[in-house]
Structures are given as C-alpha cells and as structure tokens.
Write a protein that holds these residues in place. Sequence first.
Motif, short mmCIF file in Angstrom:
data_model
loop_
_atom_site.label_atom_id
_atom_site.label_comp_id
_atom_site.label_asym_id
_atom_site.label_seq_id
_atom_site.Cartn_x
_atom_site.Cartn_y
_atom_site.Cartn_z
N ARG A 1 1.54 -31.12 -15.05
CA ARG A 1 0.80 -29.89 -14.81
C ARG A 1 -0.53 -29.94 -15.54
N ALA A 2 -1.53 -29.38 -14.92
CA ALA A 2 -2.86 -29.33 -15.51
C ALA A 2 -3.54 -28.05 -15.06
N PHE A 3 -4.78 -27.87 -15.52
CA PHE A 3 -5.54 -26.67 -15.21
C PHE A 3 -6.87 -27.06 -14.59
N LEU A 4 -7.30 -26.24 -13.64
CA LEU A 4 -8.56 -26.45 -12.94
C LEU A 4 -9.41 -25.21 -13.09
N GLY A 5 -10.49 -25.31 -13.86
CA GLY A 5 -11.43 -24.20 -13.94
C GLY A 5 -12.23 -24.10 -12.66
N GLY B 1 -15.72 -17.07 -6.61
CA GLY B 1 -16.01 -17.17 -5.19
C GLY B 1 -15.23 -18.24 -4.48
N SER B 2 -14.63 -19.19 -5.21
CA SER B 2 -13.89 -20.27 -4.57
C SER B 2 -12.39 -20.00 -4.52
N VAL B 3 -11.93 -18.92 -5.14
CA VAL B 3 -10.49 -18.69 -5.24
C VAL B 3 -9.88 -18.47 -3.85
N ARG B 4 -10.48 -17.59 -3.05
CA ARG B 4 -9.88 -17.27 -1.75
C ARG B 4 -9.85 -18.49 -0.84
N ARG B 5 -10.91 -19.28 -0.82
CA ARG B 5 -10.93 -20.46 0.05
C ARG B 5 -9.87 -21.47 -0.38
N ALA B 6 -9.64 -21.59 -1.70
CA ALA B 6 -8.61 -22.51 -2.17
C ALA B 6 -7.22 -22.01 -1.78
N ALA C 1 -15.52 -12.32 -16.85
CA ALA C 1 -14.19 -12.86 -16.57
C ALA C 1 -14.31 -14.31 -16.13
N ARG C 2 -13.25 -15.05 -16.35
CA ARG C 2 -13.13 -16.43 -15.89
C ARG C 2 -11.80 -16.59 -15.16
N VAL C 3 -11.77 -17.51 -14.23
CA VAL C 3 -10.54 -17.78 -13.49
C VAL C 3 -10.28 -19.28 -13.50
N ALA C 4 -9.03 -19.62 -13.39
CA ALA C 4 -8.62 -21.02 -13.34
C ALA C 4 -7.34 -21.11 -12.53
N PHE C 5 -7.06 -22.29 -12.04
CA PHE C 5 -5.82 -22.55 -11.33
C PHE C 5 -4.91 -23.39 -12.20
#
Length: 325
Positions: free
Chosen positions: A190-194, A198-203, A268-272
């Motif tokens: 498992r890892a994290f992707l910052g 704007g890219s969250v919905r497309r992903a 705010a920041r988001v990551a997967f």
Amino acid sequence: MAAQQQICDNYGPNLDLLPAGTVLGLLVDSGSRLHLYVDGRDQGVAAGGIPQPCYVLIDLYGQCQQVTVVSDGDEVGAARARGDVEKADVVDGMKEPRWAPPPEAPPPPCPYQALCARFKELLLLPDAFFSPDPPRGRCFCERCHQRRGGDEGGGRGGGRDPPAPLGWCRYGLRPRPRAEPGALWAKWPRAFLGTDAGSVRRALDRGEPVPGPASVLCRPTNEEVGGTAPPPGPPRLVLSPALPYAALEPFATKVHFRDPGSQQALGARVAFEVLLRPGSFRPGPPSLRPPAGLAPPPGLDPAHLEWVTREPGAAVLCGLLVRVE
C-alpha cells in the motif's frame, strides 16, 4: 378467580413460593373442568363450566421474573412454541418496563471530522464511489486516534504497511471490478498518491489515477527538467509509502476554499490510498526534501520514499484522504 370473584380457596401450592424451574400445566377436561398441574402432578379441579374456546393469560407480577411457554410435542415443536417474557411492573393498571441503566452516551461528534466532511461535499462526489462502512469515514485526528486506543495502524499486516494517516480523514472506496481476485489485493503493498482536488472525480470515474494538467502524473522527471521531451508511453506515476511525503507540493496541491459551516477561508489537501501490484513499481530516492522527522514504515529503506510505475492498471484506489489546514 373468575370475573374478579374468588371461586376456590386453599387450592394447590402457593405459586409465589415455587422455585425457579417449576413446570406448571393447565388442562380443561371433557367436562369443561379446569385442572392445575405442578411438575406433572394434578392438583384437582380448580373450576367448572369453562367456556369454549378459552385462552391463557399470563400475568408476570410479584416474585415471578420469567415464564417459558412449552408444548407437549417433540423438541422441535417445543422450541418453536417457546417464548420468553420479561417481568413488568404494574402501577395503577399501567405496565411500566423494568428500570435499566441508560446506555452509554455516544462520544461527541468530532469537529475536525465534520470540517473534512464539509470539504468533501464541495467536491460533489457521488456516494456510490464510497464504502458505507463506516458511513462518515474514519477520522485520524489526535483526539479520535487516542480515543480508539492510539495503537491502530493503517496496514493489513506484514510489517510493510504504512502507519495510520494521522491528521487526515479517510473515506473508504468501493473496489472496482478487476481481473485479479479481491483476495490477492491483500498481498499488494500500500502507498499514497498526492493529487489535486480537480483530479479526484476523474480518477474515481476510471477507478485508477489519471493524468491531468494539475495532476502529479504530469510532474516532470529529473531528466525532463533540462527541457528534453518526456519519453513516449504511459505517464509516470509517483507514489510514496509515507503519507507526509506524498502530501508535499507539488504532489498534493493545496486548494483554498471557504468552509460552509464557519465561513472561514481554509486550505485543504487530498490524496489517494492505493494498492500497487507487486513488481509493477520501482523504489527510488526522494526527489524532494522529506518533511522533518519523517519516519518511513517499518521494514522499508528510508532512501526509498518514491515508488514509480508506468504500468497501466497497476494501482487500485482503496481510499480517499482529506486534510484541512
């Protein structure tokens, strides 16, 4: 008693003095006479002229705490006919349930979790993308983390999974259909992707990270900084087993917003959170200065803070992480 009139004196044993487990029986014989049985012994005729049909009424009062109704059939029939009735107190003809201590009060809602949820709502992401358990996601602020014991990790075992994402709120994602059985994903690191908001919905629409003008996928490599054209083929995906490193600029682009609740201007920041197919990525040294005090997950080389892959479909999205600053 019949029609609130006593019809029989000194009949049978005192029911208030019977021990627990005593079996009582009622029988209306062919002459419409009522018999009482105590542990199988007939106590004689209690009353006559019993009308048909007749029904049994059980009143739990006095010393009686519980009654179990059984039938004369086999074990299956007796089990189906069995019913437990708890005692109730009767006051002025009204039944009141027995007092019980009040249930433990639920913990107060977490303000930081509510703040992250309001930002997530601004992203307009359909609920169908997210796992319903837990329904509001899981908060890893210091208060919530300590309330759950403070020893929870974010991994699935094996000693190579990242620790809990402290300071973030995690929202589980529904797995997208893949060729690999779900059981195999438990063995994927498992890892994290910052990324940017704007890219969250497309992903999420594709079920995997996608390149975009503001996405980390378009970040130039060390070789590309000199002005050379990027190599042909799939875009380069840079992840990290350490969330604090994956959350650095330009991996996780900070977005400014106005909180609908407090009307404050915040960032705010988001990551997967992703699972990577084993053998599909190459560990390498960090290209950015790691945050001070960053400790990689146990068992991982501190010099391997970047995991790079170009293989399509190598990353499975399993969680969305939100941090409000």
